[in-house]
Design an enzyme around this catalytic site. Structure first.
Site, mmCIF file in Angstrom:
data_model
loop_
_atom_site.group_PDB
_atom_site.id
_atom_site.type_symbol
_atom_site.label_atom_id
_atom_site.label_comp_id
_atom_site.label_asym_id
_atom_site.label_seq_id
_atom_site.Cartn_x
_atom_site.Cartn_y
_atom_site.Cartn_z
ATOM 1 N N ASN A 152 0.803 -1.238 0.000
ATOM 2 C CA ASN A 152 0.000 0.000 0.000
ATOM 3 C C ASN A 152 0.837 1.291 0.000
ATOM 4 O O ASN A 152 0.407 2.302 -0.533
ATOM 5 C CB ASN A 152 -1.047 0.000 1.122
ATOM 6 C CG ASN A 152 -0.464 -0.168 2.500
ATOM 7 O OD1 ASN A 152 0.703 -0.528 2.653
ATOM 8 N ND2 ASN A 152 -1.269 0.081 3.509
ATOM 9 N N CYS A 285 -3.284 1.328 6.851
ATOM 10 C CA CYS A 285 -3.503 0.743 8.183
ATOM 11 C C CYS A 285 -4.077 1.799 9.124
ATOM 12 O O CYS A 285 -4.729 1.478 10.098
ATOM 13 C CB CYS A 285 -2.190 0.199 8.726
ATOM 14 S SG CYS A 285 -0.898 1.446 8.710
ATOM 15 N N GLU A 459 8.275 2.579 14.619
ATOM 16 C CA GLU A 459 9.121 2.979 13.495
ATOM 17 C C GLU A 459 9.118 4.497 13.403
ATOM 18 O O GLU A 459 8.079 5.130 13.575
ATOM 19 C CB GLU A 459 8.591 2.373 12.185
ATOM 20 C CG GLU A 459 8.841 0.870 12.119
ATOM 21 C CD GLU A 459 8.548 0.276 10.740
ATOM 22 O OE1 GLU A 459 7.592 0.724 10.096
ATOM 23 O OE2 GLU A 459 9.295 -0.623 10.334
HETATM 24 P P1 NAP Z 1 -0.025 -9.058 3.974
HETATM 25 O O1 NAP Z 1 -0.861 -9.943 3.156
HETATM 26 O O2 NAP Z 1 0.150 -9.388 5.414
HETATM 27 O O3 NAP Z 1 1.394 -8.989 3.250
HETATM 28 C C1 NAP Z 1 2.439 -8.170 3.723
HETATM 29 C C2 NAP Z 1 3.750 -8.730 3.234
HETATM 30 O O4 NAP Z 1 3.965 -9.996 3.851
HETATM 31 C C3 NAP Z 1 3.801 -8.990 1.723
HETATM 32 O O5 NAP Z 1 5.092 -8.713 1.264
HETATM 33 C C4 NAP Z 1 3.480 -10.469 1.654
HETATM 34 O O6 NAP Z 1 3.903 -11.097 0.466
HETATM 35 C C5 NAP Z 1 4.252 -10.957 2.851
HETATM 36 N N1 NAP Z 1 3.869 -12.289 3.297
HETATM 37 C C6 NAP Z 1 2.657 -12.888 3.283
HETATM 38 N N2 NAP Z 1 2.739 -14.144 3.756
HETATM 39 C C7 NAP Z 1 4.036 -14.355 4.076
HETATM 40 C C8 NAP Z 1 4.760 -15.450 4.602
HETATM 41 N N3 NAP Z 1 4.181 -16.614 4.908
HETATM 42 N N4 NAP Z 1 6.099 -15.311 4.802
HETATM 43 C C9 NAP Z 1 6.714 -14.156 4.494
HETATM 44 N N5 NAP Z 1 6.083 -13.075 3.982
HETATM 45 C C10 NAP Z 1 4.751 -13.168 3.783
HETATM 46 O O7 NAP Z 1 -0.530 -7.549 3.937
HETATM 47 P P2 NAP Z 1 -0.865 -6.665 2.640
HETATM 48 O O8 NAP Z 1 -2.191 -7.082 2.139
HETATM 49 O O9 NAP Z 1 0.283 -6.629 1.700
HETATM 50 O O10 NAP Z 1 -0.924 -5.208 3.315
HETATM 51 C C11 NAP Z 1 -2.029 -4.767 3.980
HETATM 52 C C12 NAP Z 1 -1.897 -4.955 5.485
HETATM 53 O O11 NAP Z 1 -0.742 -4.259 5.943
HETATM 54 C C13 NAP Z 1 -3.051 -4.357 6.225
HETATM 55 O O12 NAP Z 1 -3.431 -5.210 7.265
HETATM 56 C C14 NAP Z 1 -2.480 -3.061 6.784
HETATM 57 O O13 NAP Z 1 -3.136 -2.578 7.933
HETATM 58 C C15 NAP Z 1 -1.085 -3.463 7.070
HETATM 59 N N6 NAP Z 1 -0.216 -2.280 7.154
HETATM 60 C C16 NAP Z 1 0.233 -1.908 8.379
HETATM 61 C C17 NAP Z 1 1.027 -0.781 8.505
HETATM 62 C C18 NAP Z 1 1.539 -0.360 9.847
HETATM 63 O O14 NAP Z 1 2.494 0.411 9.878
HETATM 64 N N7 NAP Z 1 0.962 -0.817 10.958
HETATM 65 C C19 NAP Z 1 1.367 -0.033 7.373
HETATM 66 C C20 NAP Z 1 0.889 -0.434 6.132
HETATM 67 C C21 NAP Z 1 0.091 -1.579 6.047
HETATM 68 P P3 NAP Z 1 2.809 -11.978 -0.376
HETATM 69 O O15 NAP Z 1 1.761 -11.044 -0.784
HETATM 70 O O16 NAP Z 1 3.581 -12.578 -1.488
HETATM 71 O O17 NAP Z 1 2.273 -13.034 0.507
#
Ligand code: NAP
Length: 479
Positions: A152, A285, A459
């Site tokens: 995102n 997020c 962070e």
């Molecule tokens: P996600 O599905 O959890 O994926 C995040 C990252 O993790 C991607 O690079 C993903 O790659 C990787 N990943 C998934 N499964 C994995 C595994 N088994 N081993 C290692 N890496 C793995 O989240 P998203 O859909 O990309 O992002 C949205 C989420 O991020 C939301 O929940 C949002 O709230 C959160 N977010 C939080 C913050 C914060 O600072 N708190 C900031 C931005 C976003 P793959 O897609 O290839 O699985």
């Protein structure tokens, strides 16, 4: 696009995946394939790990001023290339160009901030209470890191981790999200140009996240995981990190309450709502997920918000005048559609939006729902789309209880003109950050992070570098 690297970045060299695999990068505005990038597997991850481990000792010895100036140069190059980077980000992620430019500036700022922190890493010295020993405290890099980022904020989530890791003297492997690998590869090229030594940063783009990351976390050579993404994946990675006792920072999901009291300045509250809800098309997020509005002003607030949301222009992010780009992919849009349908089934009224447009791309219109039932699924699911769900409340105790009634605790927003109430309610909210009469909290100089299942660690800010540093205590007799 022609100059953007599409290979893996390992040991300072651009290389194909060992098995020659590639994966497509799609344009969410058209559904068409923009290009293909290398698709790393376990062998490539091992090579990246070897490079990071090999380089760690020398990098830790590099003068802080040298690390600082590399970050400073990279900051300047990023700003010079704002337009190019913004176009790249819009192409792979969909956000409108104006927002992409904003993210480039935000991302660059993490490098400037941590270039300043790199030369302010301090230890301590003292005599222990018994008077017989001195205590010398030094700070040292935690060691090779694995950095995993979401799609995102493709550039800023990278710089928010790479900046402090470089400043602290850590080497690293970055695994960006498969939807948005290009921004990370462009960033690696900029850091190389800025003088980052080979092997300090390695980037593995992959569609095989588990195959690449799990051996790294369990293998015992990676000493730190910094993850930003969903709570579900964060939980899994915490379990994998337990085996080799890897230090973790977790920036996970949110379910932000946005509270409007009866004494709020409604213009300010609607302005704040537009930012807290619509920044990044709601794919943040920090996005306001649940609007709790005092019942005496909810009608008026809903009317004004619907008017503003209805006036936004939806379209491809590269087109002039567009405010709202496409969602990241079909799956993301299907989720938003299902959450809106569920809320409507349970009695919500649609004030504006709510209908998926025909045609290509993953577009969804800005939507305002009112009379939302507390049982609706969107109350305990991150909507991650341009949908504002309004509920009403009667008094302060009630709204605080309902706002806290969630496993998440990243951020909350409070709108009131009463100082006592503003402070009291902020203190009672179980969140890591509060926007008081504002819809934007993110800033590189402030500690970003959540409580409860929104994460561990912070962070940015003065404390951001601590996540990448260890203490070493030396006991020295007083003679
Ligand atoms: P996600 O599905 O959890 O994926 C995040 C990252 O993790 C991607 O690079 C993903 O790659 C990787 N990943 C998934 N499964 C994995 C595994 N088994 N081993 C290692 N890496 C793995 O989240 P998203 O859909 O990309 O992002 C949205 C989420 O991020 C939301 O929940 C949002 O709230 C959160 N977010 C939080 C913050 C914060 O600072 N708190 C900031 C931005 C976003 P793959 O897609 O290839 O699985």
């Amino acid at each position: 696009m022609t100059d953007t690297p599409t290979q893996l970045f390992i040991g300072g060299a651009w290389v194909d995946a060992a098995d020659g695999a590639t994966m497509p990068v799609d344009d969410p505005a058209t559904g068409e394939v923009l290009c293909r990038v290398a698709d790393a597997g376990a062998k490539d991850a091992k090579l990246a790990e070897d490079a990071a481990v090999r380089t760690q000792e020398e990098w830790a010895r590099t003068a802080p001023r040298v690390r600082s100036e590399i970050l400073r140069r990279a900051y300047e190059i990023i700003l010079e290339r704002t337009d190019e980077l913004a176009h790249l980000m819009t192409a792979e992620m969909g956000k409108p160009l104006a927002e992409a430019r904003g993210e480039v500036a935000y991302a660059a700022e993490f490098f400037r901030w941590f270039s300043e922190e790199a030369v302010r890493i301090e230890g301590g010295h003292g005599v222990l209470p018994d008077g017989r020993n001195r205590m010398l405290l030094s700070r040292r890099p935690v060691g090779p890191c694995l950095l995993i980022t979401p799609w995102n904020f493709p550039l800023a989530m990278g710089t928010r981790k790479i900046g402090p890791a470089i400043a602290a003297g850590c080497t690293m492997i970055l695994k960006p999200a498969p939807q948005t690998p290009l921004s990370s590869l462009a960033l690696a090229a900029i850091l190389k140009e800025a003088g980052l030594p080979d092997g300090v940063l390695n980037v593995v783009t992959t569609s095989r996240a588990g195959e690449v990351c799990e051996p790294l976390l369990r293998g015992g050579r990676i000493r730190k995981l910094s993850f930003t993404g969903s709570t579900a994946v964060g939980r899994l990675l915490l379990a994998q990190s337990a085996e080799a006792v890897v230090r973790t920072s977790m920036e996970l999901g949110g379910n932000a309450p946005f509270i409007v009291f009866e004494d709020a300045d409604l213009d300010e509250a609607v302005d704040g709502a537009m930012v807290a809800k619509m920044r990044n098309m709601g794919e943040a997020c920090t996005a306001a997920n649940r609007f709790f509005v005092h019942r005496s002003v909810s009608e008026e607030f809903g009317r004004r918000l619907a008017e503003r949301m209805g006036a936004l222009v939806v379209g491809p992010g590269t087109r002039d005048g567009v405010d709202v780009g496409p969602l990241i992919d079909r799956a993301g849009r299907t989720k938003v559609e299902a959450l809106v349908a569920d809320a409507v089934e349970r009695g919500a009224r649609v004030l504006v939006g709510g209908r998926t447009p025909e045609g290509p791309g993953c577009f969804y219109p800005p939507t305002v729902l009112t009379d939302v039932s507390a049982e609706s699924r969107l109350m305990d699911t991150e909507i991650f789309g341009p949908v504002a769900a309004i509920l009403t409340f009667g008094d302060e105790d009630e709204v605080v209880r309902r706002a806290n009634d969630t496993p998440w605790g990243l951020v909350g927003y409070v709108f009131t003109e009463g100082l006592d109430r503003a402070l009291r309610v902020s203190e009672r909210l179980e969140v890591g950050m509060v926007g008081l009469n504002t819809g934007l909290v993110s800033n590189p100089a402030a500690p970003f992070g959540g409580v409860k299942q929104s994460g561990l660690g912070r962070e940015g800010g003065r404390v951001g570098i601590d996540e990448f540093l260890e203490y070493q205590y030396l006991a020295v007799p007083v003679r």
